[in-house]
Scaffold this active site. Sequence first.
Site, mmCIF file in Angstrom:
data_model
loop_
_atom_site.group_PDB
_atom_site.id
_atom_site.type_symbol
_atom_site.label_atom_id
_atom_site.label_comp_id
_atom_site.label_asym_id
_atom_site.label_seq_id
_atom_site.Cartn_x
_atom_site.Cartn_y
_atom_site.Cartn_z
ATOM 1 N N ALA A 65 0.837 -1.196 0.000
ATOM 2 C CA ALA A 65 0.000 0.000 0.000
ATOM 3 C C ALA A 65 0.869 1.242 0.000
ATOM 4 O O ALA A 65 2.028 1.218 0.425
ATOM 5 C CB ALA A 65 -0.912 -0.007 1.217
ATOM 6 N N GLY A 109 0.359 -5.479 0.708
ATOM 7 C CA GLY A 109 -0.848 -5.580 -0.096
ATOM 8 C C GLY A 109 -0.614 -6.232 -1.451
ATOM 9 O O GLY A 109 -1.524 -6.847 -2.015
ATOM 10 N N GLU A 112 -0.829 -9.801 -0.809
ATOM 11 C CA GLU A 112 -2.224 -10.110 -0.493
ATOM 12 C C GLU A 112 -3.108 -10.098 -1.739
ATOM 13 O O GLU A 112 -4.012 -10.933 -1.881
ATOM 14 C CB GLU A 112 -2.739 -9.129 0.557
ATOM 15 C CG GLU A 112 -2.094 -9.372 1.928
ATOM 16 C CD GLU A 112 -2.307 -8.242 2.908
ATOM 17 O OE1 GLU A 112 -2.646 -8.521 4.067
ATOM 18 O OE2 GLU A 112 -2.116 -7.064 2.522
ATOM 19 N N GLU A 132 4.637 -5.459 7.065
ATOM 20 C CA GLU A 132 3.923 -4.378 7.743
ATOM 21 C C GLU A 132 4.425 -4.137 9.166
ATOM 22 O O GLU A 132 4.392 -2.996 9.647
ATOM 23 C CB GLU A 132 2.416 -4.689 7.780
ATOM 24 C CG GLU A 132 1.718 -4.642 6.431
ATOM 25 C CD GLU A 132 1.729 -5.981 5.702
ATOM 26 O OE1 GLU A 132 0.950 -6.123 4.751
ATOM 27 O OE2 GLU A 132 2.523 -6.878 6.078
#
Length: 258
Positions: A65, A109, A112, A132
């Site tokens: 992200a 992300g 993911e 993260e």
Amino acid sequence: MAYECILTEEDGNIGIITLNRPDALNAFNNQLMDEVTAAVKKYEANDDISCMIVTGSEKAFAAGADIKEMASKGYMDVYKEEFITANWEEVTRARKPVIAAVNGYALGGGCELALMCDFIIAGDSAKFGQPEISIGAMPGAGGTQRLARFIGKSKAMEMCLTGRMMDAEEAERCGLVSRIVPKGELREEAIRVAKQIAGFSRPIAMLTKESVNRAYETTLSEGIRFERRVFHSVFALEDQKEGMAAFVEKRKPAFKNK
């Protein structure tokens, strides 16, 4: 819709979505994810498209992200806007098969999003990770859940707690990716596989996808029951009659997707 953060193209009956924020290693901001959502919906509704590919660049599938966009958000900001839920998960709702073609970094992300696809083909340069924790956060788009289902608790826990990256060879060994190809051949191979899938009966491919996914949502006995009922249902399709007739007659089937 005019796209600024992704590229889309059609190759026969497959739709290709390429993440395209090269200056940010394809990091996800709201605009990019809105565009991915729109593109997936477009291909899902397009009756000429039977399979999709999501890919990035040779350097990065996606590096997670966009931290600059997230850093100033508070709890009520992310809660009220349904951050992630609102526009990251359309791939999981697609009924048509979706392949992730991953070169370079698939972090946070990015990892993911790849996990949301039906399977991953990796270039030999691919690196997967959930880093993260190193920025005072944790995975929030399925990293603690899908990753554990793919590779088991121990490796998933280690990756989420240490931020360690996994290379393509390790990812293949532990079942995160279906297989590895040379990075320069990734796109060509992903298209070849997508066209192979798209050459079969679309409703049967969609039913097969639904049945495999059910294995993660239910017990074995209920999953078998679901599979059996879906298997019985394919005998109502014209494509089942055509496929079996073609086999008996030693010819290539001409599926009509019905």
